[in-house]
Write an enzyme that holds these catalytic residues in place. Structure first.
Site, mmCIF file in Angstrom:
data_model
loop_
_atom_site.group_PDB
_atom_site.id
_atom_site.type_symbol
_atom_site.label_atom_id
_atom_site.label_comp_id
_atom_site.label_asym_id
_atom_site.label_seq_id
_atom_site.Cartn_x
_atom_site.Cartn_y
_atom_site.Cartn_z
ATOM 1 C CG ASP A 62 110.639 85.969 47.617
ATOM 2 O OD1 ASP A 62 111.204 85.135 46.905
ATOM 3 O OD2 ASP A 62 110.294 85.754 48.795
ATOM 4 C CB THR A 95 106.640 80.932 47.526
ATOM 5 O OG1 THR A 95 107.407 81.927 46.873
ATOM 6 C CG2 THR A 95 107.418 80.373 48.676
ATOM 7 C CB THR A 96 104.983 82.685 42.789
ATOM 8 O OG1 THR A 96 105.818 83.574 43.515
ATOM 9 C CG2 THR A 96 103.885 83.454 42.117
ATOM 10 C CG ASP A 390 114.506 82.808 46.346
ATOM 11 O OD1 ASP A 390 114.300 82.590 47.547
ATOM 12 O OD2 ASP A 390 113.688 83.380 45.599
#
Ligand code: ADP
Ligand code: MG
Length: 531
Positions: A62, A95-96, A390
């Site tokens: 994550d 987020t990545t 998520d």
């Protein structure tokens, strides 16, 4: 006469970086952070093992968690971390993607700077590009109905794929969709809103992951305080009490000198009497369940048990609040404040067999649910929790937006090509900046390919060809390397995940390129020459 005298306006311990050096420094920092997370992108991304200074170990895929655990020192780098945090707070996923996109935007900016294109022009091009990209994204978005369970499950699946919880992905996707549909509220405009606070995630180590379940109500990690109490209560009237059910100092006269056993007896009788009164007040108010945020004295437990009351003590404040919300009750300080109005209601309160848990179900407010997760180790269950979080957030996003977009690099290719066409309608340097902006999107399909062991350039070329042939939903099957229709493959994501990543990635990139002077005060550094 000041001529010839340098004027010192900064303290000795300020480290200053200027001009291209400042920009380079920020570009390097962004690149380093993006490089650290990019290998986790996509279903075939790898995990990271993070060890804190105290020796705690986290294994995760994550992006948000990795960045949270990295202690970044660089000032520009901190802004990058903020992008990830905002992404996580606002949408709960992507987020990545946001960081990798930002890294790519900074790479492109570096090339423009090397061509002596002014940061202001870069920022202008990025702004124009972003506006266009968001517009295109709106066009590409596909509507999803609130009841369209199948689609919502696919969205949850896409968010969880690649996390080490594959084994129970289906079950979790089911649970999260149920949870969100249960707590969603329809607005006058016909759209839906979901209050995140209505969904709680609870973890229990011990059982297998397959026992994850959705509980329409509240779960508290406590058993009843006293064995003699009933193990379950139906038609529960729940007292929510913040203060300890004990004799506090103010209730017993402060200065009594006990000189005889007679007085000792009187004293303890007085104490027992006050305790009995506390229990009586609770029973008299009509409560048959007590949730106490603090301790419950033995005597009170005894009286409560005799009256068939189920009680738990030392309940966490967050759980008290969630229970109050679910039960439509009010937390009171003392039993004397209890009445019909402050008591909460539920159909059933009781211990979950073979666990240390109390479950409150059939609450007055049906919009409060708990996702109960189980796992054989803390590490596993923590990663499961992140995946469930998520999944819940993306289903929530999709339900609130009423739209989704196509993943697997599909929207990114479409955005790259269309924003590039838009750039061509401009002339001069700003065109170069918009083009550079559009190229930054390629990083997503490229990284997906790279992380899956395929040649990134080949795959991007193949994707572009498919899109040029009108296959708007073409993306990369990361398992076979084929270019496929991603909607058919069920790889879909909430609209908002992409919007937010584009907005915060671009805005931060614009902020960082415009910086040409960095002044960093070194805390803890002594006066010059002392180190
Ligand atoms: P993030 O932190 O950005 O959510 P992830 O590791 O979850 O990062 O990866 C998200 C990316 O992986 C998205 O671009 C998404 O479209 C892509 N993706 C997810 N599942 C698949 C799949 N089965 N095939 C191809 N791409 C996928
Ligand atoms: Mg994700």
């Amino acid at each position: 006469m000041l001529a010839g005298q340098p004027i010192i306006i900064l303290r000795d311990n300020v480290e200053r970086t200027r001009g291209f050096e400042a920009q380079r420094s920020n570009i390097m920092a962004t690149r380093a952070i993006a490089a650290a997370v990019r290998t986790t992108l996509g279903p075939r991304g790898m995990d990271k093992m993070l060890v804190s200074s105290s020796g705690d170990v986290v294994i995760t895929n994550d992006g948000a968690t990795i960045l949270h655990e990295m202690s970044v020192q660089h000032p520009g780098g901190k802004l990058v971390i903020e992008v990830a945090e905002t992404q996580d707070e606002e949408v709960g996923d992507g987020t990545t993607t946001a960081i990798v996109l930002l890294g790519s935007l900074m790479d492109e900016a570096e090339k423009l700077l090397a061509q002596k294109i002014h940061p202001t022009v870069i920022a202008q091009g990025y702004q124009l590009g972003m506006e266009k990209a968001l517009e295109i994204l709106d066009e590409l978005a596909i509507a999803v109905d609130f009841d369209d369970r199948e689609t919502l499950i696919k969205i949850a699946d896409t968010a969880m794929i690649g996390k080490s919880v594959e084994a129970i992905k289906e079950k979790v996707a089911d649970i999260t969709v149920d949870a969100v549909q249960q707590v969603a509220t329809k607005t006058d405009a016909g759209t839906y809103t979901v209050d995140e606070g209505d969904i709680k995630i609870k973890k229990q180590v011990g059982e297998t992951m397959h026992d994850a379940e959705l509980i329409r109500g509240v779960v508290i990690e406590k058993k009843r305080v006293f064995e003699q109490m009933p193990a379950s209560i139906t038609d529960a009237k729940v007292a929510l009490i913040a203060q300890p059910l004990e004799v506090t100092k103010t209730q017993v006269k402060s200065k009594i000198k006990i000189t005889s056993s007679e007085q000792m007896k009187a004293f303890s009788e007085q104490e027992r009497e006050s305790l009995r009164k506390l229990a009586e007040q609770i029973v008299a108010a009509g409560a048959n369940v007590v949730l106490c945020q603090k301790g419950i004295a033995d005597a009170v437990q005894y009286y409560l048990a005799r009256n068939g009351v189920y009680a738990i003590e030392d309940v966490k404040e967050a759980d008290m609040k969630f229970a109050a919300r679910a039960l439509c009750g009010t937390i009171v300080n003392k039993p004397e404040e209890l009445d019909e109005a402050t008591l909460g209601h539920a159909e059933e309160v009781g211990e979950l067999p073979n666990t240390e848990l109390t479950v409150i179900s059939g609450c007055d407010n049906p919009k409060a649910v708990t996702i109960l997760l189980r796992g054989t180790s803390q590490l596993l269950i923590d990663e499961l929790e992140r995946a469930v979080y998520d999944a819940t957030r993306v289903v929530q996003d999709a339900v609130e937006d009423g739209t989704f977009v196509i993943g697997g690099g599909s929207v990114e290719i479409e955005l790259q090509m269309r924003v590039r066409d838009y750039a061509a309608t401009f002339g001069g340097r700003v065109q170069l900046a918009i083009e550079a902006f559009s190229n930054a999107f390629e990083v997503v399909p490229k990284t997906l390919a790279e992380n899956s062991g395929f040649d990134p350039i080949d795959k991007v070329v193949a994707l572009k060809k498919a899109h040029a042939d009108g296959k708007k939903h073409a993306g990369l099957n990361v398992f076979t390397g084929e270019v496929v229709d991603m909607q058919e493959a069920g790889v879909i994501e909430p609209h908002r995940v992409k919007t937010q990543a584009i907005k915060s990635g671009t805005e931060t990139a614009m902020l960082l390129v415009r910086v040409d002077d960095m002044m960093v005060t070194q805390t803890g550094a002594g006066p010059a020459g002392m180190e």
